[in-house]
Design a protein around this motif. Structure first.
Motif, short mmCIF file in Angstrom:
data_model
loop_
_atom_site.label_atom_id
_atom_site.label_comp_id
_atom_site.label_asym_id
_atom_site.label_seq_id
_atom_site.Cartn_x
_atom_site.Cartn_y
_atom_site.Cartn_z
N GLY A 251 0.82 -1.22 0.00
CA GLY A 251 0.00 0.00 0.00
C GLY A 251 0.85 1.25 0.00
O GLY A 251 0.57 2.22 -0.72
N ILE A 254 2.52 1.89 -3.35
CA ILE A 254 1.57 2.50 -4.30
C ILE A 254 1.45 4.00 -4.01
O ILE A 254 1.46 4.83 -4.91
CB ILE A 254 0.20 1.81 -4.21
CG1 ILE A 254 0.34 0.35 -4.62
CG2 ILE A 254 -0.81 2.51 -5.09
CD1 ILE A 254 -0.88 -0.50 -4.33
N PHE A 258 2.22 7.58 -6.31
CA PHE A 258 1.04 8.39 -6.66
C PHE A 258 1.45 9.69 -7.34
O PHE A 258 0.96 10.04 -8.41
CB PHE A 258 0.24 8.65 -5.38
CG PHE A 258 -1.07 9.35 -5.59
CD1 PHE A 258 -1.64 9.44 -6.85
CD2 PHE A 258 -1.75 9.91 -4.51
CE1 PHE A 258 -2.86 10.06 -7.04
CE2 PHE A 258 -2.97 10.54 -4.69
CZ PHE A 258 -3.51 10.62 -5.96
N LEU A 261 2.58 9.47 -10.94
CA LEU A 261 1.62 8.92 -11.89
C LEU A 261 1.21 9.97 -12.93
O LEU A 261 1.11 9.69 -14.11
CB LEU A 261 0.38 8.46 -11.12
CG LEU A 261 -0.50 7.41 -11.77
CD1 LEU A 261 0.28 6.13 -11.93
CD2 LEU A 261 -1.71 7.17 -10.89
N TYR A 266 4.35 5.49 -14.61
CA TYR A 266 3.30 4.61 -14.10
C TYR A 266 3.80 3.48 -13.22
O TYR A 266 3.14 3.04 -12.30
CB TYR A 266 2.51 4.01 -15.28
CG TYR A 266 3.36 3.10 -16.12
CD1 TYR A 266 3.42 1.74 -15.83
CD2 TYR A 266 4.13 3.57 -17.17
CE1 TYR A 266 4.22 0.89 -16.57
CE2 TYR A 266 4.94 2.74 -17.90
CZ TYR A 266 4.98 1.39 -17.60
OH TYR A 266 5.78 0.55 -18.31
N SER A 269 3.53 2.93 -9.18
CA SER A 269 2.25 2.60 -8.55
C SER A 269 1.60 1.35 -9.15
O SER A 269 0.94 0.60 -8.44
CB SER A 269 1.26 3.77 -8.72
OG SER A 269 1.40 4.66 -7.65
N VAL A 270 1.77 1.17 -10.45
CA VAL A 270 1.00 0.12 -11.14
C VAL A 270 1.43 -1.28 -10.73
O VAL A 270 0.61 -2.13 -10.40
CB VAL A 270 1.08 0.30 -12.67
CG1 VAL A 270 0.50 -0.92 -13.37
CG2 VAL A 270 0.33 1.54 -13.09
N GLY A 273 0.47 -2.38 -7.26
CA GLY A 273 -0.98 -2.51 -7.26
C GLY A 273 -1.43 -3.82 -7.89
O GLY A 273 -2.31 -4.51 -7.37
N LEU A 274 -0.79 -4.18 -9.03
CA LEU A 274 -1.14 -5.45 -9.68
C LEU A 274 -0.83 -6.63 -8.77
O LEU A 274 -1.61 -7.58 -8.68
CB LEU A 274 -0.37 -5.58 -11.00
CG LEU A 274 -0.90 -4.75 -12.16
CD1 LEU A 274 0.01 -4.88 -13.37
CD2 LEU A 274 -2.32 -5.18 -12.51
#
Lengths: 301, 325
Positions: A251, A254, A258, A261, A266, A269-270, A273-274
């Motif tokens: 968390g 990510i 932020f 982004l 990207y 964060s991406v 998150g995935l």
């Protein structure tokens, strides 16, 4: 075959249960995926290309490199890019996964233990004690878990121990309710009457006979709640009230990405998150399959 | 019914009293705000004056008694950071939160219920399976990350919608709302959709489950035997009966939307009271945190109270059972 079954009754039963579980392909894939992720998290110190917490290994010149870039010095390739501190994202994610899983399981174990004790006590005590405990649990369930966790963390401050505490406080009531419900049903069944007539001691009835029969229903609740606990921890860390910056869970990783982004970077964060999504999805699919196996009437809902 | 309502009201007030103690006692431990607000170079006399002015030198129970007395007058203290009344800050930001929560609720209802009906009516069909998979996915997607992905896709890559903020608002009935203009809707859409996602999954599940339950009932078999078209069976008999449990769930779900708005507001820089809460926690702005929590608890207790009353009205067994106990 029958000899084998007699020699290893536990083993064949486990194999049979696994085979029954794996009849659903999606659930089989989900379980495999989860086990792989857990293994990767466990082995993070050995398989990660870099120790993301060791500042000596980080090179600020390598900050925010896109995936596939080579390090300015040394021969490391950043397969998933680097973050603002020049940390290898893949390594940071493996360590983050480790923290997310640890927090999720610690919180679930704590909430399960507390809920088990409270729920069984409530069911056995009955009367006004039972009514009072369930009133408290209902009251707490009326508030969303995130709100309870936020209140506690606002008071306690961030930290791994504190977030586990907050998650336990937010989730114990689910277990207490589930345990009480199952225990009340099981208590009335014939086998409990039988062991009572045999004159067994109440603790023995409780732990040897009642508890094991309450477990299947509990396992489903617990599996679902592990996913919820991991998601909640990630959310709280993202909001900046969960884990400290020195131990980034998924968390927090990510959250760190932020601000980049909007400028098109990207990957920070991406990718975490995935990974988080895959982890929670795998756990939820396993929970879904267990729910159907334990209560076949639910198939197709 | 009056006795039942009175009992519920007393319970609600008791909950409120307990929560005020918990919230106050909990938040008291939230660091030492004096260190944040007083100039570190200030002399000890100056420091003591500031502490006394904020009432922080009194014992805890005196602070609580003062707090309750003031709270009953609608005064929850001034924000340490803004210097304005904490309650006023909350109420200024409340319309933004309510707006995005209502929008999310509407989106969830308009998509979740029809999808749930299809999934419940044809569980083995291609569409039924797809919808169920969608709802499992929706349960697993972390809200805040989906918000980030929305921003990346619709704001950064495609440039269709703004990345955050609230855009222009206009005053309607004393509240600043953004649903009156197109620009306002453009700002509202992504946060509302983001907030709705989890509830869509939940509504799909609830509707599908109760649809399947209803389809097993005799009156559906009778309607089928009468030769009614499936569309009419679903549209009239199933929908009507599936909505009954939803009505009661709805109140609680709205409360949970308001709570989860904390996350969505932080992602989309939506100036609601959830974002205010997170900012206040980081800045150790204790009065605002307490005011937020009490307002939200009051909101929840009121919603629960109304839902309980509705239950009592809809189902006489509830209030008779309550009177006997």
């Amino acid at each position: 075959m029958s000899m084998f079954a007699r020699a290893h009754p536990g083993r064949t039963r486990l194999i049979a249960a696994l085979a029954r579980y794996a009849e659903n392909r999606v659930a089989a894939v989900a379980l495999t995926l989860f086990l792989l992720l857990a293994l990767a998290a466990f082995a993070a110190p050995w398989i990660a290309p870099q120790n993301p917490y060791d500042l000596a290994q980080l090179d600020i010149l390598d900050a925010r490199l896109p995936p596939g870039s080579a390090a300015a010095a040394g021969e490391l390739t950043y397969r998933l890019g680097t973050d603002a501190q020049g940390r290898d994202m893949l390594s940071a994610m493996l360590y983050g996964l480790r923290i997310s899983l640890t927090v999720g399981f610690a919180a679930t174990a704590g909430a399960l233990a507390l809920g088990l004790v409270v729920g069984l006590a409530s069911a056995l005590a009955g009367g006004s004690i039972d009514a009072f405990i369930m009133r408290v649990a209902d009251l707490q369930l009326a508030f969303p878990a995130i709100l309870i966790a936020l209140i506690l963390l606002a008071a306690l401050g961030p930290g791994p121990g504190k977030i586990v505490l907050a998650l336990i406080a937010a989730q114990w009531a689910y277990y207490a309710r589930a345990v009480r419900g199952v225990a009340l049903v099981e208590r009335e069944k014939d086998y409990i009457a039988a062991v009572r007539l045999l004159g067994l001691a109440p603790p023995r009835i409780l732990f040897v006979h009642l508890l094991p029969n309450c477990l299947p229903a509990l396992i489903v609740v617990a599996t679902l709640q592990v996913g919820a606990a991991i998601a909640l921890e990630a959310t709280l860390s993202f909001l900046g009230v969960g884990l400290p910056v020195t131990q980034p869970s998924l968390g927090l990783l990510i959250a760190n990405g932020f601000q980049y982004l909007l400028s098109g970077k990207y990957w920070i964060s991406v990718f975490p998150g995935l990974l988080l999504l895959t982890l929670i999805l795998a756990i939820n699919l396993v929970a879904e399959r267990l729910r159907v196996l334990i209560n076949p009437r639910l198939d197709g809902i | 019914m009056a006795w039942y309502a009175l009992r519920r009201l007393l319970q609600a007030l008791a909950v409120l009293a307990v929560m005020s103690v918990l919230v106050f006692a909990g938040v008291y431990a939230l660091g030492n705000p004096v260190e944040l607000l007083v100039d570190p170079n200030a002399g000890p006399a100056d420091y003591a004056r500031r502490v006394a002015a904020l009432g922080l030198d009194q014992p805890l129970w005196v602070q609580y008694a003062r707090f309750v007395a003031a709270a009953l007058r609608g005064d929850l203290g001034n924000s340490f950071v803004h210097g304005t009344p904490a309650l006023q800050l909350i109420f200024e930001r409340m319309p933004a939160t309510l707006e995005v929560s209502f929008a999310a609720l509407a989106i969830a209802l308009l998509t979740g219920v029809p999808l749930g009906l299809v999934a419940g009516f044809r569980p083995q069909s291609w569409s039924g399976r797809a919808i169920r998979a969608l709802s499992v996915l929706g349960f697993s997607l972390p809200t805040f990350w989906v918000g980030l992905m929305f921003i990346m896709l619709f704001a950064v890559e495609l440039g269709w919608l703004p990345a955050g903020g609230r855009g222009p608002t206009s005053r309607v009935l004393g509240m600043d709302l953004s649903i009156t203009t197109l620009a306002g809707w453009r700002h509202l859409l992504l946060p509302a959709l983001n907030l709705a996602l989890f509830k869509i999954s939940l509504l799909i599940r609830l509707t599908a489950a109760s649809t399947q339950e209803i389809l097993r009932q005799d009156y559906i078999r009778f309607a089928r035997a009468k030769g009614l078209r499936p569309a009419r069976i679903v549209g009239l008999h199933v929908l009507k009966n599936a909505l009954v449990p939803l009505v009661t769930v709805l109140g609680l779900e709205f409360g949970s939307l308001v709570a989860f708005a904390v996350v969505t507001e932080s992602v989309f820089a939506w100036p609601g009271m959830g974002k205010l809460l997170i900012d206040s926690i980081t800045l150790l702005d204790r009065p605002v945190v307490v005011a937020y929590l009490l307002v939200v608890v009051l909101l929840f207790v009121s919603i629960n109270f109304v839902v309980d009353l509705l239950y009592g009205l809809l189902d006489p067994r509830v209030r008779l059972g309550g009177a006997r106990a």
